[in-house]
Design an enzyme around this catalytic site. Structure first.
Site, PDB file in Angstrom:
ATOM      1  N   ASP A   1     -20.350  -6.512  63.110  1.00  0.00           N
ATOM      2  CA  ASP A   1     -20.977  -5.762  61.733  1.00  0.00           C
ATOM      3  C   ASP A   1     -21.717  -5.817  60.365  1.00  0.00           C
ATOM      4  O   ASP A   1     -20.866  -7.029  59.905  1.00  0.00           O
ATOM      5  CB  ASP A   1     -20.268  -4.899  61.577  1.00  0.00           C
ATOM      6  CG  ASP A   1     -20.202  -3.148  60.600  1.00  0.00           C
ATOM      7  OD1 ASP A   1     -21.288  -2.459  61.863  1.00  0.00           O
ATOM      8  OD2 ASP A   1     -19.495  -2.718  60.230  1.00  0.00           O
TER       9      ASP A   1
ATOM     10  N   GLU B   1     -25.542  -7.734  64.106  1.00  0.00           N
ATOM     11  CA  GLU B   1     -26.475  -6.597  62.983  1.00  0.00           C
ATOM     12  C   GLU B   1     -27.001  -7.255  61.678  1.00  0.00           C
ATOM     13  O   GLU B   1     -26.547  -7.279  60.952  1.00  0.00           O
ATOM     14  CB  GLU B   1     -25.289  -5.296  62.944  1.00  0.00           C
ATOM     15  CG  GLU B   1     -26.126  -4.669  62.687  1.00  0.00           C
ATOM     16  CD  GLU B   1     -25.159  -3.098  61.854  1.00  0.00           C
ATOM     17  OE1 GLU B   1     -26.009  -1.746  62.135  1.00  0.00           O
ATOM     18  OE2 GLU B   1     -23.441  -3.133  61.223  1.00  0.00           O
TER      19      GLU B   1
HETATM   20  C1  GLC Z   1     -22.680  -0.068  60.581  1.00  0.00           C
HETATM   21  C2  GLC Z   1     -22.574  -0.074  62.317  1.00  0.00           C
HETATM   22  C3  GLC Z   1     -21.894   1.589  61.731  1.00  0.00           C
HETATM   23  C4  GLC Z   1     -21.258   1.973  60.622  1.00  0.00           C
HETATM   24  C5  GLC Z   1     -21.598   0.391  59.518  1.00  0.00           C
HETATM   25  C6  GLC Z   1     -20.296   0.508  58.329  1.00  0.00           C
HETATM   26  O1  GLC Z   1     -23.784   0.068  59.932  1.00  0.00           O
HETATM   27  O2  GLC Z   1     -23.192   0.302  62.808  1.00  0.00           O
HETATM   28  O3  GLC Z   1     -21.698   2.219  62.903  1.00  0.00           O
HETATM   29  O4  GLC Z   1     -21.042   2.765  59.689  1.00  0.00           O
HETATM   30  O5  GLC Z   1     -21.891  -0.663  60.217  1.00  0.00           O
HETATM   31  O6  GLC Z   1     -19.398   0.042  58.863  1.00  0.00           O
END
Ligand code: GLC
Length: 559
Positions: free
Chosen positions: A205, A244
């Site tokens: 993440d 991500e």
């Molecule tokens: C990422 C996740 C999202 C979450 C954020 C904070 O962007 O995909 O769903 O709210 O991180 O953890």
């Protein structure tokens, strides 16, 4: 080395299926999905053909960000089951040949995590330095705030100890400080723990946030990613990190590990995803063709993860304001469908107006775009959203297994979509029996994708096409070629393509069995239905198409 075509690099042509245990299947009749329910549905997932499950966070949580706010990284949210249930699930998944990865949310914890409770108890607490504190934080850049509907700063003043703490996301999610070696060790321990229980890797993440803004600044923030990857690969050589990283290509490439591929194994391709939506909105191939031409090749063993929708808003932050407006107008004109000024809180089929031909074409694109496709649960049946739910929760509705719902024996805790997207209209059971259904189509696309390793491994060349609505490209690997063409418009077209070096070859359509002969000038004319798609394998007339695949040949002679 031909052996690279074995499953050693399984992520290169995996089919990843993202799901939230909480919304997939309720196994104990309390209205909330759980590991027992998920375990009951493993045969469904294996039958669909996906090869790797990505589980959204399943850890104990106060649930103020749908589980992305963790209070204990070493156990299971009791609402979802026990560690015992998790192990039974892993055992069943493994038995059916499915790999499992999980969300690794270590940029931050919940503010209720015992580490943060300790850290905020006094300035000299041993955990103080596990988070990022400041007496005088830098002024905020409001345009960078991730959740502008709820937050207006990255810093929150902590009354008791008189300092500000950093929170890149919600203020109840204080950022962990990976500048502290103890925190880095602890993160590795978390990885090690879940790997021992069978996970094949993690979806990491918020990666850029994780390695930036730490105290003291790391001389080379990427060293931490290299260390994590090395640690994992020492323990299990085929484990992966799927990151991500929503950055432009030139900044993103470093996250694969500059040319070496020793950091993130895969990164989501946010750029292609956004350009795909722009192309769909215009009914024109150009934005997507440009993205594919610009897209850098990842290091040799690394891979792009391709997606059209995920569990968050459909972010359009990489488009210009004008382009974003076009997509909003086409796919989410009502204010209620938009979020944060940059995204849409809708699922794919509703955005495409429920037009099955167009929906099928969009998924044909997803599975044929070079890289590893990632599906968000329910996409295979055309699950809709529930705009009555708050914010991004709109797309995180319960899975619809049967006309009566089938998610739970009792009323689900989360509401299901209504009307044209209600379970009576959209569900697994009905689509299983309907050969023309979206579910059957996705199953076919997955099968063909797995049979065409050129798409994942090959060299992609975007082809010039005289028709603006047609996106066409070829993927070449080890003397095998697959040609892909999509018609983004609602009018039938004949597209002329030039396929250098394939004179006199036959193109066999892998989705319909039509065949086309490439003529003398290396040219072929392809008829495409409105929103039509073709995946074509090129062979010389003497070779049956199924023998021309790289996979077939490589398995036959792995030398
Ligand atoms: C990422 C996740 C999202 C979450 C954020 C904070 O962007 O995909 O769903 O709210 O991180 O953890």
């Amino acid at each position: 080395m031909r052996l690279t075509f074995t499953s050693d690099l399984w992520w290169k042509n995996a089919v990843i299926y993202c799901l939230d245990v909480e919304t997939f299947k309720d196994g104990n009749g309390d209205g909330v999905g759980d590991f027992r329910g998920l375990t009951q549905q493993i045969d469904y997932l294996a039958g669909l053909g996906v090869t790797c499950l990505w589980l959204m966070p399943f850890f104990p949580t106060p649930n103020r960000d749908d589980g992305y706010d963790v209070v204990d990284f070493y156990s299971i949210d009791p609402r979802l089951g026990t560690l015992g249930d998790f192990v039974e699930f892993m055992r069943t998944a493994k038995d059916r040949g499915l790999r499992v990865i999980a969300d690794l949310v270590v940029n931050h914890t919940s503010d209720r995590h015992p580490w943060f409770q300790q850290a905020r108890s006094s300035r000299d607490n041993p955990y103080r330095d596990w988070y990022v504190w400041s007496d005088t934080p830098e002024p905020d850049d409001p345009s960078q705030v991730v959740f502008p509907d709820k937050e207006n700063s990255f810093w929150e003043f902590d009354e008791r100890t008189g300092q500000y703490y950093l929170h890149s996301f919600y203020k109840h999610q204080p950022d962990l400080n990976v500048g502290n070696p103890e925190v880095r060790d602890e993160i590795a321990r978390i990885l090690g723990f879940w790997m021992e229980l069978g996970l094949s890797g993690f979806r990491v993440d918020a990666v850029p946030y994780l390695i930036q803004n730490v105290n003291p600044k790391l001389p080379d923030p990427h060293e931490f990613l290299r260390d994590l990857r090395a640690f994992m690969c020492r323990r299990e050589g085929s484990s992966i990190l799927l990151g991500e990283v929503n950055l432009p290509y030139d900044e993103l490439l470093a996250y694969f590990g500059d040319g070496n591929g020793d950091e993130l194994t895969m990164c989501f391709d946010f750029v292609t995803m956004q350009r795909a939506w722009l192309a769909l909105a215009r009914g024109e191939a150009a934005p997507l063709a440009a993205a594919l031409r610009e897209r850098p090749r990842p290091p040799k063993d690394s891979q792009w993860a391709v997606f059209l929708r995920n569990h968050d808003e459909l972010t359009l932050d990489k488009l210009t304001e004008e382009e974003r407006r076009e997509v909003f107008e086409a796919f989410g004109p009502d204010k209620d469908m938009q979020i944060y000024g940059r995204g849409l809180r809708r699922r794919l089929p509703t955005m495409l107006g429920g037009d099955l031909r167009r929906v099928k074409m969009a998924y044909s694109l997803l599975f044929s775009l070079p890289g590893t496709p990632v599906l968000f649960y329910g996409e295979e049946i055309g699950l809709g959203e529930n705009l009555r739910a708050e914010g991004r929760m709109a797309v995180r509705v319960p899975m619809q297994w049967a006309p009566e719902g089938g998610f739970s024996l009792v009323e689900p805790e989360r509401d299901m979509p209504e009307g044209a997207y209600s379970p009576e209209r959209v569900n697994v059971a009905d689509q299983k029996r309907d050969p023309g259904s979206l579910l059957r189509w996705i199953q076919l696309l997955i099968e063909r994708y797995r049979e065409c390793p050129e798409l994942a491994w090959g060299e992609t060349t975007v082809l010039d096409c005289d028709h603006p609505a047609v996106l066409a490209y070829r993927c070449d690997a080890e003397e095998a070629t697959v040609v892909v063409a999509h018609n983004l418009s609602d009018k039938a077209v004949d597209a002329e393509l030039t396929l250098k070096g394939l004179r006199s070859c036959v193109l066999t359509d892998l989705l319909t069995d039509d065949t086309f002969r490439i003529g003398d000038r290396d040219a072929v004319e392809l008829p495409l239905d409105p929103h039509g798609s073709r995946w074509l394998r090129a062979t010389t007339p003497e070779v049956p198409p199924e023998d021309a695949s790289v996979k077939a040949r490589a398995t036959a002679s792995p030398s």
